[in-house]
Scaffold this motif. Structure first.
Motif, mmCIF file in Angstrom:
data_model
loop_
_atom_site.group_PDB
_atom_site.id
_atom_site.type_symbol
_atom_site.label_atom_id
_atom_site.label_comp_id
_atom_site.label_asym_id
_atom_site.label_seq_id
_atom_site.Cartn_x
_atom_site.Cartn_y
_atom_site.Cartn_z
ATOM 1 N N GLU A 1 0.859 -1.188 0.000
ATOM 2 C CA GLU A 1 0.000 0.000 0.000
ATOM 3 C C GLU A 1 0.891 1.232 0.000
ATOM 4 N N HIS B 1 2.739 0.195 3.554
ATOM 5 C CA HIS B 1 2.490 -1.041 4.279
ATOM 6 C C HIS B 1 2.800 -2.227 3.382
ATOM 7 N N THR C 1 -7.268 -5.891 10.247
ATOM 8 C CA THR C 1 -6.272 -4.829 10.096
ATOM 9 C C THR C 1 -6.490 -3.644 11.008
ATOM 10 N N GLU D 1 1.237 -7.640 7.923
ATOM 11 C CA GLU D 1 1.357 -6.300 7.370
ATOM 12 C C GLU D 1 2.486 -5.584 8.108
HETATM 13 MG MG MG Z 1 -2.987 -1.312 5.540
#
Ligand code: MG
Ligand code: ADP
Length: 697
Positions: free
Chosen positions: A197, A324, A435, A451
């Protein structure tokens, strides 16, 4: 770009010489040769390379390309290209377009201008680049780009792709050994999978161009806190403004053409901040694509009168930008190895992979921290929005309960659940995608992947993924060595999992990472807390880490040192650029402006006094202006003096920059920012935080 179909899905990958295109344009035997090279990792024969090169050239020319380039990622982290045209002279002054297999598989860029960290003596300046046949070629700006690795003639990796490919092989090899122990005979390869990300800021180009710091350093070196920051959080996931929406649409189109599966886009927490997430792919493609994404983000912004900032912390007091790194392991049969299963055996396998990961992160926490250590990220890690500088793993309560019940041999919490006896019992359902339940963890388990949230937004994700893959390869290797000798597999797997979870429980932390008390607890647990790059970087050359890389043939000792040297030099170089930019802005913009303004105040005060009025505003402001101007002037003089005394030795320079130059810069900034708050808006020499942060609409 030429000949690009306009509609999705035809648009997708239209500028990529991908598998479908290869199948369509290559002879069946050539295509299957290439497939075999990719699956077995064997070199491409020249006859195959010639046919691929010819097909690639024809395809590229049809799409309007005139040049080709070997596209590679030197150790700096930005991508490099050297363009050659397809043109070759022919009889009677005509030209033909040529591109041979030799040119496809091997190029020789003059490598002397890329940092080598001491790996390549200057007499041996020419490194070579070689096509990575697992990455597809693509067309960008009328050039056929061929993703390549970059090595010196002595065989040292000078780039970020070579070690990444090596680490993917290493983790695959060890993971397959483990799968065999569980009776799996169908999997031949395990693939490190990554979805990165990308966060970024958009600013109006006209305002950007008025700030030397943004242009030179990519971040603001001055700026008083605006009256409104991100307090209201109304920007987060808020409606996207038309100008930004147009940018995002254009960005998606360009990325889709290049085969980047840009999927989600939304506003981020800070004003003017946004995020793009692609659909995950294998780690190699994900790294290539993230490099392309960053480049295209900047290019497309320019077309919209905007500038895309990828710096980790463009504005003080406002959320920084991260990248991320979502990471998991998948099999070539399509199974995710971090997905809890539905049978006891599958769960034992899941728990073994999970245990290897937990052990790896605990043992190599310093190395992981080092991979994200840059001067830019120093402003971000540990601040309010980003993960702390302490590496820990968030598992979520369901999985943490499982871990604790294994460690303590206790019943799993919750009604009707028996002891979790590996190999015989069932796992509780682990919710997917938890998350956002813990945004403060540097490494969060999110249902079927981890992550890693520490990488800064401008970083190449190769470094972190090389370490994730290699530490995982290492732990799996140790587990496989042990379990291959076992006579009672189920019993010994359970014992191993219990033993290692007990030994590495300290790295698991589900609480609030921003909490001050966590830092104290982390210290008690013996976890490292490297708050700056200067503290973190030496972990590169820890014997333990060098051995890890050597054992799995990821880096040689020399290659590790080369990377360490480059990071050390980059630290001082970055700080020095920032310091010089700061001096320039103080001397040429701020001091002249506040001097004029102070003079105007004093003149006004004098004039009024001569007429018999009093004016507190002018008097007090003139005094404040004089005082702060002197302070700023002195602070600037000190910074200039100290900057002349940076030691020549790179490590000494890094420490000196951190201990002396950074505090000098903070001092300069504090006076300048205070001056800004007492200066007439129209007299301030460049756009302020309010101007910049609310400028994109
Ligand atoms: Mg994320
Ligand atoms: P969030 O913002 O909640 O973290 P996003 O959907 O924005 O979630 O991003 C998640 C990222 O993780 C995407 O890039 C996605 O493709 C990627 N991802 C999903 N599953 C996996 C997986 N098994 N391995 C690696 N990455 C994955």
């Amino acid at each position: 770009m030429n000949n690009a179909p306009e509609s999705f899905p035809e648009l997708f990958g239209s500028m990529v010489f991908n598998e479908d295109t290869m199948k369509e344009r290559l002879s069946p035997s050539c295509y299957s040769h290439w497939k075999k090279c990719v699956s077995d990792g064997t070199p491409l024969e020249i006859s195959t390379a010639n046919e691929i090169a010819e097909a690639m050239k024809q395809w590229a020319v049809e799409k309007g390309a005139t040049h080709y380039t070997h596209w590679f990622q030197p150790m700096t982290g930005v991508t490099a290209e050297k363009h050659d045209s397809f043109i070759s002279p022919a009889e009677k002054g005509r030209i033909v377009l040529e591109f041979s297999g030799k040119e496809l598989v091997r190029g020789e860029p003059d490598a002397s201008s890329f940092p080598s960290g001491g790996l390549r003596a200057t007499f041996e300046a020419r490194g070579y680049t070689a096509w990575d046949p697992t990455s597809f070629a693509f067309i960008k700006e009328k050039s056929l780009c061929i993703p390549t690795i970059f090595c010196s003639y002595s065989g040292h990796a000078l780039d970020k792709k070579t070690p990444l490919l090596r680490s993917m092989d290493a983790v695959s090899k060890q993971a397959v050994r483990i799968l065999r122990l569980f009776g799996d005979t169908s999997v031949n390869r395990v693939i490190a999978q990554v979805g990165a990300e990308q966060e970024y800021f958009l600013l109006d180009k006209k305002l950007y161009n008025q700030r030397e710091d943004l242009i030179m350093a990519g971040r603001t070196l001055f700026g008083a806190k605006p009256p409104r920051g991100q307090e209201l959080e109304d920007h987060y996931f808020g409606a996207i403004r038309p100008r930004v929406a147009a940018y995002m649409q254009d960005l998606d189109n360009e990325l889709w053409k290049l085969g980047v599966l840009s999927k989600t886009k939304h506003n981020e927490v800070a004003p003017s901040q946004h995020e793009m997430a692609p659909i995950y792919s294998d780690a190699n493609a994900a790294c290539d694509q993230n490099q392309i994404t960053m480049e295209i983000m900047k290019k497309v912004a320019d077309r919209h009168g905007l500038v895309c900032l990828l710096h980790e912390k463009p504005f003080r007091g406002v959320n920084g930008s991260g990248k991320h790194d979502n990471w998991s392991l998948g099999t070539d049969t399509g199974k995710n190895l971090f997905k809890p299963g539905s049978t006891p055996r599958q769960n034992a396998q899941f728990l073994l992979f999970l245990t290897a990961f937990i052990k790896g992160v605990d043992e190599y926490q310093n190395m992981l921290r080092a991979t994200v250590a840059t001067p830019g990220n120093d402003h971000r890690l540990g601040a309010q929005e980003a993960p702390p500088a302490v590496v820990s793993i968030f598992l979520g309560s369901e999985l943490s309960d499982v871990v604790d019940s294994i460690i303590h041999d206790t019943a799993l919490k919750g009604a009707g659940k028996r002891n979790l006896d590996i190999g015989v019992d069932v796992m509780p359902p682990i919710p997917q995608d938890n998350t956002d339940r813990n945004r403060t963890s540097p490494m969060a388990f999110t249902g079927n992947k981890f992550e890693f949230r520490m990488p800064g937004s401008s970083l190449s994700i190769s470094g972190p993924n090389i370490v994730l893959n290699t530490m995982m390869a290492h732990e799996l290797m140790l587990f496989a060595d042990e379990l291959e000798k076992s006579e009672d597999f189920d019993r010994d797997v359970a014992a191993l999992i219990k033993r290692e979870l007990t030994a590495h429980r300290r790295i698991i932390f589900d609480g609030n990472g921003y909490d001050e008390s966590w830092l104290a607890e982390a210290r008690l647990r013996g976890l490292s807390n490297f708050s700056t790059a200067v503290d973190a970087l030496p972990s590169y050359i820890d014997e333990k880490n060098i051995r890890l890389f050597e054992d799995h043939s990821i880096y040689t000792r020399e290659e590790v040192f080369a990377r360490y040297n480059i990071h050390v030099e980059n630290y001082s170089a970055t700080i020095a650029i920032e310091a010089r930019t700061m001096i320039d802005m103080i001397r040429k913009d701020i001091l002249p402006a506040v001097s004029r303004y102070g003079t105007a105040l004093s003149d006004g005060y004098e004039k009024r006094k001569s007429l018999g009025f009093s004016s507190k505003y002018e008097e007090e402001n003139a005094r404040g202006n004089s005082l702060l101007t002197d302070c700023l002037h002195d602070a600037c003089m000190k910074l200039e003096k100290d900057l002349r005394e940076v030691p020549a030795d790179p490590e000494a320079a890094m420490h000196y920059c951190h201990d002396v130059i950074v505090p000098d810069m903070n001092e300069c900034r504090s006076f300048a920012d205070e001056l800004e708050t007492i200066t007439d808006r129209s007299a301030w020499p460049f756009p302020t935080y309010s101007d910049l942060l609310f400028s994109e609409g």
